[in-house]
Design an enzyme around this catalytic site. Structure first.
Site, mmCIF file in Angstrom:
data_model
loop_
_atom_site.group_PDB
_atom_site.id
_atom_site.type_symbol
_atom_site.label_atom_id
_atom_site.label_comp_id
_atom_site.label_asym_id
_atom_site.label_seq_id
_atom_site.Cartn_x
_atom_site.Cartn_y
_atom_site.Cartn_z
ATOM 1 N NE ARG A 149 -3.565 -1.996 2.652
ATOM 2 C CZ ARG A 149 -4.780 -2.481 2.030
ATOM 3 N NH1 ARG A 149 -5.328 -1.688 0.743
ATOM 4 N NH2 ARG A 149 -5.535 -3.506 2.384
ATOM 5 C CB THR A 198 -12.333 -5.828 -4.014
ATOM 6 O OG1 THR A 198 -13.286 -5.725 -2.913
ATOM 7 C CG2 THR A 198 -13.116 -5.576 -5.173
ATOM 8 C CG ASP A 218 -14.127 -5.594 1.517
ATOM 9 O OD1 ASP A 218 -13.628 -6.610 2.031
ATOM 10 O OD2 ASP A 218 -13.875 -4.375 1.737
ATOM 11 C CB ILE A 220 -11.209 -15.164 5.335
ATOM 12 C CG1 ILE A 220 -11.972 -16.126 6.336
ATOM 13 C CG2 ILE A 220 -11.999 -14.913 3.892
ATOM 14 C CD1 ILE A 220 -13.139 -15.538 7.184
ATOM 15 N N GLY A 253 -14.967 -6.629 5.380
ATOM 16 C CA GLY A 253 -15.821 -5.959 4.782
ATOM 17 C C GLY A 253 -15.777 -4.241 5.284
HETATM 18 N N1 LIG Z 1 -5.821 8.062 -6.833
HETATM 19 C C1 LIG Z 1 -4.629 7.288 -6.609
HETATM 20 N N2 LIG Z 1 -3.581 7.581 -7.485
HETATM 21 C C2 LIG Z 1 -2.348 6.768 -7.473
HETATM 22 N N3 LIG Z 1 -2.373 5.776 -6.652
HETATM 23 C C3 LIG Z 1 -3.252 5.176 -6.050
HETATM 24 C C4 LIG Z 1 -4.417 6.195 -5.682
HETATM 25 N N4 LIG Z 1 -5.074 5.479 -4.934
HETATM 26 C C5 LIG Z 1 -4.462 4.415 -4.519
HETATM 27 N N5 LIG Z 1 -3.323 4.395 -5.038
HETATM 28 C C6 LIG Z 1 -2.348 3.570 -4.899
HETATM 29 O O1 LIG Z 1 -2.635 2.174 -5.124
HETATM 30 C C7 LIG Z 1 -2.113 1.085 -4.419
HETATM 31 C C8 LIG Z 1 -3.291 0.246 -3.704
HETATM 32 O O2 LIG Z 1 -4.330 0.959 -3.446
HETATM 33 P P1 LIG Z 1 -5.035 0.520 -1.695
HETATM 34 O O3 LIG Z 1 -3.992 0.140 -0.770
HETATM 35 O O4 LIG Z 1 -6.149 1.473 -1.453
HETATM 36 O O5 LIG Z 1 -5.560 -1.096 -2.158
HETATM 37 P P2 LIG Z 1 -6.648 -1.359 -3.045
HETATM 38 O O6 LIG Z 1 -6.227 -1.555 -4.453
HETATM 39 O O7 LIG Z 1 -7.687 -0.355 -3.117
HETATM 40 O O8 LIG Z 1 -6.769 -3.010 -2.564
HETATM 41 P P3 LIG Z 1 -7.975 -3.067 -1.134
HETATM 42 O O9 LIG Z 1 -9.125 -3.607 -1.703
HETATM 43 O O10 LIG Z 1 -7.000 -4.268 -0.590
HETATM 44 O O11 LIG Z 1 -7.810 -1.753 -0.131
HETATM 45 C C9 LIG Z 1 -1.381 1.829 -3.165
HETATM 46 O O12 LIG Z 1 -0.200 1.765 -3.813
HETATM 47 C C10 LIG Z 1 -2.106 3.368 -3.314
HETATM 48 O O13 LIG Z 1 -1.015 4.289 -2.973
HETATM 49 O O1 LIG Z 2 -4.995 -5.075 6.878
HETATM 50 P P1 LIG Z 2 -4.850 -4.329 5.688
HETATM 51 O O2 LIG Z 2 -4.065 -4.800 4.518
HETATM 52 O O3 LIG Z 2 -4.893 -2.809 5.934
HETATM 53 O O4 LIG Z 2 -6.374 -4.652 4.873
HETATM 54 C C1 LIG Z 2 -7.559 -4.582 5.598
HETATM 55 C C2 LIG Z 2 -8.715 -4.271 4.557
HETATM 56 O O5 LIG Z 2 -8.442 -5.178 3.129
HETATM 57 C C3 LIG Z 2 -9.778 -5.392 2.729
HETATM 58 O O6 LIG Z 2 -9.690 -6.933 2.847
HETATM 59 C C4 LIG Z 2 -9.897 -5.057 1.204
HETATM 60 O O7 LIG Z 2 -8.938 -5.941 0.557
HETATM 61 C C5 LIG Z 2 -10.741 -5.066 3.616
HETATM 62 O O8 LIG Z 2 -11.812 -5.489 3.952
HETATM 63 C C6 LIG Z 2 -9.944 -4.502 4.938
HETATM 64 O O9 LIG Z 2 -10.472 -3.430 5.567
#
Ligand SMILES: Nc1ncnc2c1ncn2[C@@H]1O[C@H](COP(=O)(O)OP(=O)(O)OP(=O)(O)O)[C@@H](O)[C@H]1O
Ligand SMILES: O=P(O)(O)OC[C@H]1O[C@](O)(CO)[C@@H](O)[C@@H]1O
Ligand SMILES: [Mg+2]
Length: 446
Positions: free
Chosen positions: A156, A210, A212, A366, A256
């Site tokens: 992240r 995802t 979720d 999970i 979630g």
């Molecule tokens: N608007 C954005 N512009 C550029 N990078 C982004 C943006 N939003 C998120 N990212 C980058 O995308 C990557 C993944 O984002 P994030 O950690 O929110 O997980 P996700 O893809 O939404 O998956 P999850 O469902 O597990 O949260 C991270 O490196 C984050 O910094």
């Molecule tokens: O522990 P982490 O990596 O922050 O992820 C937790 C989050 O990831 C998710 O599983 C989405 O990928 C959410 O349900 C949860 O809030």
């Protein structure tokens, strides 16, 4: 629909596809009737007769999504194409299956030989982190579907967009596949904007990950079936804990963040659950119509109760404190599971009822499970369709499934808002009917 127009669902393309696809060449003699898809094929958003009549009356073209699948003509010459795969955000069952599907689809269907894995999410593009790219071949990925997690690692946290596109340019990458949730897709889109600004011949494709199940315009995202199937087994065991004690209460917390689909579906799969608490349905803790009163009535009546709570439920019950965010800027929710365990314990003591409260949090177990067979098939199909779209020159798109058909959506429409449980819809009503929990657990009149 968020006021989206028909034109918002138009997928961008890098240029005209003029090369005959190797798939077409392979099948031309042996299976001349094999179906190839062109960009005029679309999947309708609302297949109901009411929507059809409304469109006939207004003369407006209905909202529809581009149909996914192999195109007869492609944009990229496979012998000169270099593809990269990156996985970002939290884990989800099936990521390795998607990686395997992408590599095999590129390699065997299109004869692309230059395929690379970017390590640890978007970090992998930034040289300072020192994560080497990994060469991916069918041999490397042949067994990875047997494991949960991601062989590429994930991360992240925001990275510099310009530096990421510099890396794509430096490495001569033509196709970038991003496997991730809304954040990853948002990242994919801004990378694409920078690619366009620089006039580069690179396409970006997203495969929505995802657990979720909260991506809009998709019936389901991969890993979700595995998640609630695994959760259902935990819920079953929690039921044994609840019934194993006189006035036993078992609480299971499931993932979630903003949408309670895992909790709702796990409860439907294991209908011993008496209460499902999700972010979409607000509840009061105390008061005549609150959750604790309903729980007490259940325990007094049946001497056990099983509660499933989604992590994003009941956040309004916490005192306003400083908001904690993860590295990507996602709000980290307060722990509703532990909170409920304590509040339920205190409540029964206060009521003079001797109760045993057991709390179970299987979230990460999970999330890192191996995909069940239905998800494995789904992951492979999603991957293959992502490959078809990218090789045809489509860009800034994400693969989805709608009415059992694979689709391509422009990333901005898929990330414009989150999919949530409709509390007036059939899923939530099934939950209410199965659990028997009150429709309204707030002290307000609805
Ligand atoms: N608007 C954005 N512009 C550029 N990078 C982004 C943006 N939003 C998120 N990212 C980058 O995308 C990557 C993944 O984002 P994030 O950690 O929110 O997980 P996700 O893809 O939404 O998956 P999850 O469902 O597990 O949260 C991270 O490196 C984050 O910094
Ligand atoms: O522990 P982490 O990596 O922050 O992820 C937790 C989050 O990831 C998710 O599983 C989405 O990928 C959410 O349900 C949860 O809030
Ligand atoms: Mg996210």
């Amino acid at each position: 629909m968020n006021d989206l127009k028909r034109s918002d669902f138009e997928v961008n393309r890098l240029g005209k596809a003029t090369l005959l696809s190797p798939i077409f060449k392979n099948y031309a003699e042996e299976a001349p009737d094999k179906e190839f898809i062109d960009d005029s094929r679309r999947i309708i958003y609302d297949p109901s007769i009411e929507a059809y009549k409304a469109n006939m009356e207004s003369g407006e073209e209905p909202i529809s999504f581009l149909k996914a699948g192999a195109r007869k003509e492609i944009y990229f010459d496979p012998s000169k194409t270099k593809a990269a795969i990156v996985t970002c955000g939290g884990l989800c069952p099936g990521i390795n299956n998607v990686i395997r599907g992408l590599v095999n689809g590129l390699y065997y269907r299109y004869k692309v030989r230059n395929i690379w894995g970017i390590q640890y999410g978007y970090q992998g593009f930034i040289p300072e982190y020192g994560h080497e790219m990994i060469k991916l071949t069918p041999e490397v990925v042949k067994d990875i579907h047997l494991f949960g997690g991601t062989i590429l690692g994930s991360s992240r946290g925001r990275q510099d967009i310009s530096a990421m596109v510099d890396a794509l340019e430096r490495e001569n990458i033509n196709i970038l596949f991003t496997i991730g949730g809304d954040g990853t897709l948002a990242g994919n889109h801004v990378i694409n904007e920078e690619i366009k600004r620089r006039g580069l011949k690179i396409v970006t494709a997203g495969i929505p990950k995802t657990i979720d199940n909260d991506v809009n315009y998709m019936t389901k995202t991969f890993g979700f079936d595995t998640a609630f199937t695994t959760a259902a087994a935990v819920v079953r065991d929690a039921h044994n804990e609840a019934t194993g004690a006189y006035n036993g209460v078992a609480i299971v917390k499931l993932m979630g963040r903003d949408s309670g689909f895992i909790a709702a579906n796990a409860a439907l799969a294991m209908p011993d659950v008496n209460f499902v608490l999700v972010p979409e349905s607000k509840f009061d803790l105390h008061g005549e119509k609150g959750f604790l009163a309903a729980l007490k009535s259940r325990v007094v009546d049946r001497h056990h109760a099983l509660v499933v709570v989604a992590e994003g439920a009941g956040q309004h019950l916490f005192d306003e404190g400083s908001e904690v965010k993860d590295k990507s800027g996602n709000v980290k929710h307060k722990d509703i599971g532990v909170f409920l365990k304590d509040e339920i314990g205190k409540f029964f003591t206060g009521e003079g009822i001797e109760a045993t409260v057991k709390y179970i949090d299987p979230s990460y177990i999970i999330r890192s499970e191996v995909a069940i067979p239905a998800d494995s098939v789904f992951c492979n199909d999603l991957a293959l369709n992502a490959v078809h779209g990218a090789m045809a020159g489509l860009t800034d798109f994400v693969v989805g499934r709608w009415h059992n058909q694979f689709t391509y959506l422009p990333i901005p429409v898929a990330t414009a808002s989150r999919k949530k449980i409709d509390v007036d819809g059939s899923l939530w009503w099934s939950v209410l009917e199965t659990t028997g929990q009150p429709i309204n657990m707030t002290n307000e009149d609805k």
